[in-house]
Design a protein around this motif. Structure first.
Motif, mmCIF file in Angstrom:
data_model
loop_
_atom_site.group_PDB
_atom_site.id
_atom_site.type_symbol
_atom_site.label_atom_id
_atom_site.label_comp_id
_atom_site.label_asym_id
_atom_site.label_seq_id
_atom_site.Cartn_x
_atom_site.Cartn_y
_atom_site.Cartn_z
ATOM 1 N N LEU A 167 5.048 -85.004 29.575
ATOM 2 C CA LEU A 167 5.845 -83.781 29.406
ATOM 3 C C LEU A 167 7.064 -83.766 30.318
ATOM 4 O O LEU A 167 8.041 -83.065 30.057
ATOM 5 N N TYR A 215 10.029 -84.445 28.381
ATOM 6 C CA TYR A 215 10.526 -83.297 27.619
ATOM 7 C C TYR A 215 11.385 -82.390 28.496
ATOM 8 O O TYR A 215 12.322 -81.766 28.026
ATOM 9 N N GLU A 216 11.030 -82.319 29.777
ATOM 10 C CA GLU A 216 11.849 -81.529 30.696
ATOM 11 C C GLU A 216 13.276 -82.073 30.729
ATOM 12 O O GLU A 216 14.249 -81.323 30.694
ATOM 13 N N LYS A 242 4.046 -75.262 31.685
ATOM 14 C CA LYS A 242 5.285 -74.532 31.387
ATOM 15 C C LYS A 242 6.086 -75.305 30.330
ATOM 16 O O LYS A 242 6.588 -74.732 29.362
ATOM 17 N N LEU A 243 6.156 -76.630 30.493
ATOM 18 C CA LEU A 243 6.911 -77.451 29.546
ATOM 19 C C LEU A 243 6.273 -77.436 28.165
ATOM 20 O O LEU A 243 6.956 -77.500 27.148
ATOM 21 N N ASN A 277 7.469 -74.321 26.601
ATOM 22 C CA ASN A 277 8.862 -74.501 26.186
ATOM 23 C C ASN A 277 8.943 -75.360 24.929
ATOM 24 O O ASN A 277 9.732 -75.077 24.020
ATOM 25 N N THR A 278 8.150 -76.405 24.888
ATOM 26 C CA THR A 278 8.180 -77.299 23.726
ATOM 27 C C THR A 278 7.820 -76.535 22.466
ATOM 28 O O THR A 278 8.354 -76.797 21.390
ATOM 29 N N TYR A 335 3.825 -79.002 33.783
ATOM 30 C CA TYR A 335 3.532 -79.514 32.438
ATOM 31 C C TYR A 335 3.093 -78.399 31.493
ATOM 32 O O TYR A 335 3.397 -78.434 30.305
#
Lengths: 450, 450
Positions: free
Chosen positions: B421, B424-425, A172-173, A176-177, A170
């Motif tokens: 999240l 989102y992945e 990491k995401l 990325n977001t 999460y």
């Protein structure tokens, strides 16, 4: 009378200056030394890594530094942050003390790290930087810097310790977001990473390795600058907005803290909440106790040695005069990943040496106990790091109650634990360990660098 | 001039009354019918499930209902919630419109659900209830009610759809942290659950099954009351604090919305933000458009039929006069779990029928596109549900810009996406599907109940 729970500053009253405690310290910190020459480091030595705007702040003794307008504007996405009166926690404790907490989890990425992330990205942008690198352990710092860089059109590479990269998808995401590139470290993108992987293709990584990779990216590529989320003087400076706001909010509450508490890893959130109050002690004769709370498994302030040591585990950084457990010290794998650091930064170390601040250590099970009590009474689920600050406040309240002398306590709730709920699972399944650190272990680690 | 980003009400100015739109509706909703007799339901029919305090609110036509002091006190743990001017989003869009958003993600569990959770737990406590049951899909509602029950000494059983229970361990852990008992549904604790498990031991569960289990617990045990997080009139009532605050905050901003937008599942967050503005339309001749945004894959408002239908998929609840896709309709598995509901509640349905509100549907990929744009420009990572409201606002802004008539838009950002999240992945790996729903599918589902 209604119980007011939150003291909110309007945006128009947000402080517009950072406070630089260097100006008021009776003894200034000893200078950082060049790792090769052992001579005091010169600003130009740092220029490959940082923009001059930040290097100037690193060595500045100017008392107040104006916060640039573009930084203030982004601070306003979440600042001023609220000060809460902890009515629920006080009731749960049955304490006669008054407990307040400053809540930094309102920032976009969920912790105080945004305060310096925005400032650092800004000063890089001013000097035309288009690409930055950094490392992150649990991911709080990396996610804070990701959004900040996005605002200033800077591409960001975040070297994230591989074991966290895999265990905390999460975070990491979130990076990325916000548009950043999160890379599992060790990686194939740097010599440092390739060397580790050649020796051990399954290396889980470490913060030390991730730092080496991020620093190498900046050192070898003049287009890339490096960024660090704690320890350094300019980072602590940027965090002082926390305490400057809190001063105004305690005034709104008609109160003043006898005790200010922050958890302690590299020092940035503790410095942020406490330095403005330490200033009031030095200049105005106030008597607020400023207490840094560190993990019993990583007790540099309470059991470390004041000496010159490297800031990283590899030995690439300048030598810093600080309380340290030795840069080879490997802390137990507590869930408060942000507190697993061997040293303390030069300003905080000097203040502790001079008796201007205090330090205590706490065990992780106690901290989770108090974290759950806090969640059930106040609603906010704290980050594992923040449970140390809660525990510092709770223990002081209990001490005051036993002594029959209730006091006013303010602590910094540095972040929420929404992305750390896995650690609460370990707590509920009684799967947490408290490591008892022997004097021999500490002495051995310090002896390695003496 | 500085750009103010947040309009904050001090606690002392928080509204102290909920607004009941039933008082001002030109046409009242048709009465709910008893599922067995098909006669209008009587308050005592609901008494096994709900405390009388809530049943009275369900049928009340009193215009304003005072919020009890203990509820106000707990609202103050996060309320008043901020209204943000979306400077970052406006810039990203290049729009001439002014966009504001009310942010309900500041609540302890991260969404507007807390507003009714606290109220419902309170009215149960007043009548001596010590144990409650509820269901939850993705977990927002269950976690909101968990903390609320804890405050009033009520034990809570949350029947959580098994597939979510396993896929979203953080939501379960949040409930545990607040002291509630989260149970994977279908479970062995109810007849309904045992029946499902006997037929299919590997059943992934569904919201319909979870409702059946939670209702059964209350229906069969006089010690237990049941609680629902949306659809019902008293739930919508409790959410109106959102819009009441927003009215005051828009005044602080020196603005008034031409358009108010909320995402739509059961109707509670849309009602919360919009009903006070609809009142101003009805009584004061204001012309604000109130737009409910639903998923294209679950379009009851835009493509459903106004008729009597059950509130649950099993057919246990009263029959409600509402827009529905039929209670057997199974929406595509979009990530905005909170919007996957076949019906719309009686008040919202009547308002839509009478042209006092509007509805639009949006596709999930567009919504994630806009959600990521929002995160990168405003900092807050929205819950998947809230991306529908963002998309409603974004599309209206673009329409205004094309027409050359900029307007003022306010939307409700109902929650953050920290625990979502994973969705989102899927977006980043291009693993999201948009299901094109045919007229035949909808007609078939509605025909099953006609």
């Amino acid at each position: 009378m209604k119980k007011i729970r939150k003291f909110l500053l309007p945006e128009a009253e947000m402080p517009t200056r950072w406070y630089n405690i260097m100006a008021d310290m009776p003894n200034k910190p000893k200078p950082p030394l060049h790792p090769a020459t052992k001579e005091p480091i010169k600003p130009e030595d740092l220029a490959p890594l940082f923009p001059m705007g930040l290097i100037e702040q690193e060595v500045s003794t100017q008392k107040f530094i104006d916060i640039p307008g573009e930084v203030l504007d982004l601070y306003r996405t979440y600042r001023p942050s609220p000060v809460f009166r902890a009515w629920g926690l006080e009731k749960a404790l049955g304490t006669s003390c008054k407990i307040y907490y400053k809540y930094e989890g309102v920032s976009y990425a969920g912790s105080h790290k945004a305060n310096t992330a925005i400032a650092q990205a800004y000063y890089n942008k001013v000097e035309g930087v288009k690409k930055m690198s950094t490392e992150t352990g649990a991911g709080q710092w990396g996610s804070a810097l990701s959004f900040a860089c996005k605002q200033f059109g800077i591409d960001l590479e975040v070297y994230m310790v591989k074991v966290s990269f895999n265990q905390k998808p999460y975070r990491k995401l979130m990076m990325n977001t916000y548009g950043a590139n999160a890379i599992a470290s060790p990686s194939n993108l740097t010599d440092a990473g390739r060397k580790i992987l050649a020796a051990n293709p399954d290396s889980p990584g470490s913060l030390g390795i991730a730092i080496s990779e991020a620093v190498e990216r900046a050192a070898k590529d003049p287009e890339v600058k490096y960024s660090l989320g704690s320890v350094l003087n300019h980072v602590l400076l940027h965090q002082t907005i926390i305490g400057e706001e809190a001063l105004l909010q305690m005034e709104m509450a008609g109160d003043y803290p006898d005790i200010v508490v922050g958890c302690f890893g590299g020092g940035s959130n503790f410095a942020g909440i406490s330095f403005p109050f330490v200033r009031e002690n030095i200049l105005k004769g106030k008597k607020t106790r400023a207490i840094a709370i560190e993990p019993a498994s990583c007790p540099k302030l309470t059991r470390g040695k004041f000496m010159y040591d490297y800031g990283d585990s590899v030995g690439l950084t300048p030598l810093l005069a600080m309380y340290t457990l030795g840069h080879n010290f490997v802390p137990a794998k507590i869930h408060a990943g942000g507190l697993r650091y061997h040293g303390a930064g030069v300003i905080v170390s000097q203040l502790l040496k001079d008796g201007l601040i205090e330090a205590q250590s706490k065990y992780q099970k106690d901290c989770f106990n108090n974290g759950v009590m806090f969640a059930r009474s106040e609603g906010i689920i704290p980050a594992p790091e923040a449970t140390y600050a809660i525990t510092g406040a709770v223990d002081e309240a209990r001490r005051c109650d036993e002594a029959g002398t209730p006091q006013t306590i303010l602590f910094n709730l540095s972040g929420h634990g929404h992305l750390d709920l896995g650690s609460y699972e370990k707590y509920f399944s009684d799967d947490l360990e408290d490591h008892e650190l022997s004097n021999e272990e500490i002495e051995k680690s310090i002896a390695m660098i003496s």
